[in-house]
Design an enzyme around this catalytic site. Structure first.
Site, PDB file in Angstrom:
ATOM      1  N   SER A 182     -26.126 -12.524  49.468  1.00 47.14           N
ATOM      2  CA  SER A 182     -27.111 -13.132  50.365  1.00 47.14           C
ATOM      3  C   SER A 182     -27.875 -14.236  49.635  1.00 47.14           C
ATOM      4  O   SER A 182     -27.267 -15.191  49.158  1.00 47.14           O
ATOM      5  CB  SER A 182     -28.036 -12.043  50.928  1.00 47.14           C
ATOM      6  OG  SER A 182     -28.734 -12.501  52.059  1.00 47.14           O
ATOM      7  N   ASP A 313     -21.665 -11.899  60.988  1.00 47.86           N
ATOM      8  CA  ASP A 313     -22.902 -11.743  60.208  1.00 47.86           C
ATOM      9  C   ASP A 313     -24.101 -12.140  61.077  1.00 47.86           C
ATOM     10  O   ASP A 313     -24.212 -13.298  61.485  1.00 47.86           O
ATOM     11  CB  ASP A 313     -22.829 -12.630  58.966  1.00 47.86           C
ATOM     12  CG  ASP A 313     -23.993 -12.425  58.000  1.00 47.86           C
ATOM     13  OD1 ASP A 313     -25.060 -11.949  58.430  1.00 47.86           O
ATOM     14  OD2 ASP A 313     -23.830 -12.766  56.819  1.00 47.86           O
ATOM     15  N   HIS A 341     -23.770  -8.154  57.808  1.00 48.59           N
ATOM     16  CA  HIS A 341     -24.356  -8.845  56.667  1.00 48.59           C
ATOM     17  C   HIS A 341     -24.333  -7.928  55.455  1.00 48.59           C
ATOM     18  O   HIS A 341     -25.071  -6.936  55.392  1.00 48.59           O
ATOM     19  CB  HIS A 341     -25.801  -9.269  56.972  1.00 48.59           C
ATOM     20  CG  HIS A 341     -26.425 -10.055  55.855  1.00 48.59           C
ATOM     21  ND1 HIS A 341     -26.162 -11.390  55.639  1.00 48.59           N
ATOM     22  CD2 HIS A 341     -27.290  -9.679  54.866  1.00 48.59           C
ATOM     23  CE1 HIS A 341     -26.837 -11.813  54.583  1.00 48.59           C
ATOM     24  NE2 HIS A 341     -27.520 -10.789  54.097  1.00 48.59           N
TER      25      HIS A 341
END
Length: 368
Positions: A182, A313, A341
């Site tokens: 991320s 996502d 995600h």
């Protein structure tokens, strides 16, 4: 050159394609469910924390899962055992470092840590393979507030460089890889693009998982519909940390920060405009999101790179994913239709999180 060796048990090229299990449908369940199946931490004897002083009189905490490296460093220090906190200052001879197992550096996501589900899972997989891992915590993410008004942000490639340079200097000749999840993935990719060919002086290959490649697209996407649940989750801790810094450093934080406005922020855009941007030298949230996004840097990356992003996502619209013409020549794109995600749950119920470390290790070992 990538590491070689026999494949890990159960890992074959045909087994690496990802599809979410039928019992876990939907992007949000695939994102949230991993929080309920977090593996237990490794034994305390396999984890050691160091505190590194930064050049600007701050600190970061670095968690090592590197029994082999610790033993070599201890031997280099006349057999003295490493302290639980406090960085070892030694540099191993290149021959000693090269004999150590490969090391994977993991940069965590927004408000993450070495105890995030993906971090625990990867460190377990590395230990089982006989490899080593290290998780540097971004400032303020190790359970203790850092000592400067600044915090961390999605485009802090200078911090990535400082961390990787320090690890490389300690273990000259050791094979090293880096992964980012991320926010950590975006920062790592930006670093690799900025360094170009020079990135190979630090790492043999990198991987980025669920990286928000276009911060503006992702930030606005998180302000819509159910995605606001994730925004509120992040803002709970981000606003608390920022408020603490406003109290601890009165007058030291530049810009237009107002405590009441900060408390009232309801989106990442509002928070970044009030705090993240001015504290880290950006003119506004728009300026920060534009300058810190990794996507424009992807074509400049020359070190072998794996991009892993699910098309569903919820943090990033699928149309942000790069085309083949928008990445470097040594980049492999892995964009499964499902996974959420940084989720990628697999197996029969209740499932497990093993697919992602298997995918990363296949790439680091074989380049595919």
């Amino acid at each position: 050159m990538l590491a070689t060796g026999a494949p890990a048990a159960g890992v074959a090229p045909h087994a690496l394609a990802y599809r979410a299990p039928a019992w876990l449908p939907g992007a949000h369940t695939q994102t949230i469910y991993p929080l309920f199946i977090v593996p237990p931490p490794l034994a305390a004897s396999l984890r050691r924390r160091e505190r590194w002083a930064t050049p600007d009189d701050d600190f970061i905490d670095v968690d090592w899962f590197d029994a082999a490296g610790d033993a070599r460093l201890a031997a280099a220090d006349s057999g003295a055992a490493p302290s639980p906190v406090g960085a070892m200052a030694y540099t191993l001879p290149a021959a000693d470092a090269a004999a150590l197992p490969p090391l994977v550096v993991l940069f965590h996501g927004l408000e993450g840590s070495a105890d995030s589900p993906y971090a625990r899972t990867l460190m377990r997989a590395l230990t089982a393979l006989g490899w080593s891992g290290v998780v540097p915590h971004f400032r303020g993410c190790s359970g203790e507030p850092n000592q400067q008004p600044r915090a961390y942000h999605s485009g802090d490639s200078d911090e990535i460089e400082w961390i990787l340079e320090r690890i490389a200097a300690r273990f000259l000749g050791r094979r090293c890889y880096a992964a980012g999840v991320s926010l950590g993935g975006n920062a790592l990719l930006k670093w690799a693009g900025e360094r170009g060919e020079g990135a190979s002086a630090r790492v043999a290959a990198i991987a980025a998982i669920s990286a928000p490649l276009d911060l503006a697209a992702c930030g606005h996407h998180l302000a819509r519909g159910f995605n606001q649940v994730y925004t509120r989750y992040f803002l709970d801790t981000l606003k608390a940390a920022a408020a603490e810094k406003l109290h601890r450093f009165p007058g030291a934080i530049p810009g237009r920060i107002d405590a009441q406005q900060l408390a009232a922020a309801r989106s990442l855009y509002e928070f970044d405009d009030l705090y993240t941007a001015p504290v880290h030298g950006f003119a506004s949230a728009d300026d920060y999101w534009q300058r810190a996004s990794a996507k424009p840097w992807l074509p400049a990356i020359r070190v072998p790179t794996l991009l892993v992003n699910a098309q569903n996502d919820p943090f990033m619209p699928a149309n942000v994913l790069p085309l083949a013409s928008q990445v470097g020549p040594s980049t492999i794109c892995c964009f499964p239709r499902t996974g959420g995600h940084a989720g990628f749950v697999s197996g029969a119920f209740p499932g497990h999180l093993d697919w992602l470390p298997r995918r990363l290790l296949s790439f680091f070992r074989y380049g595919t």
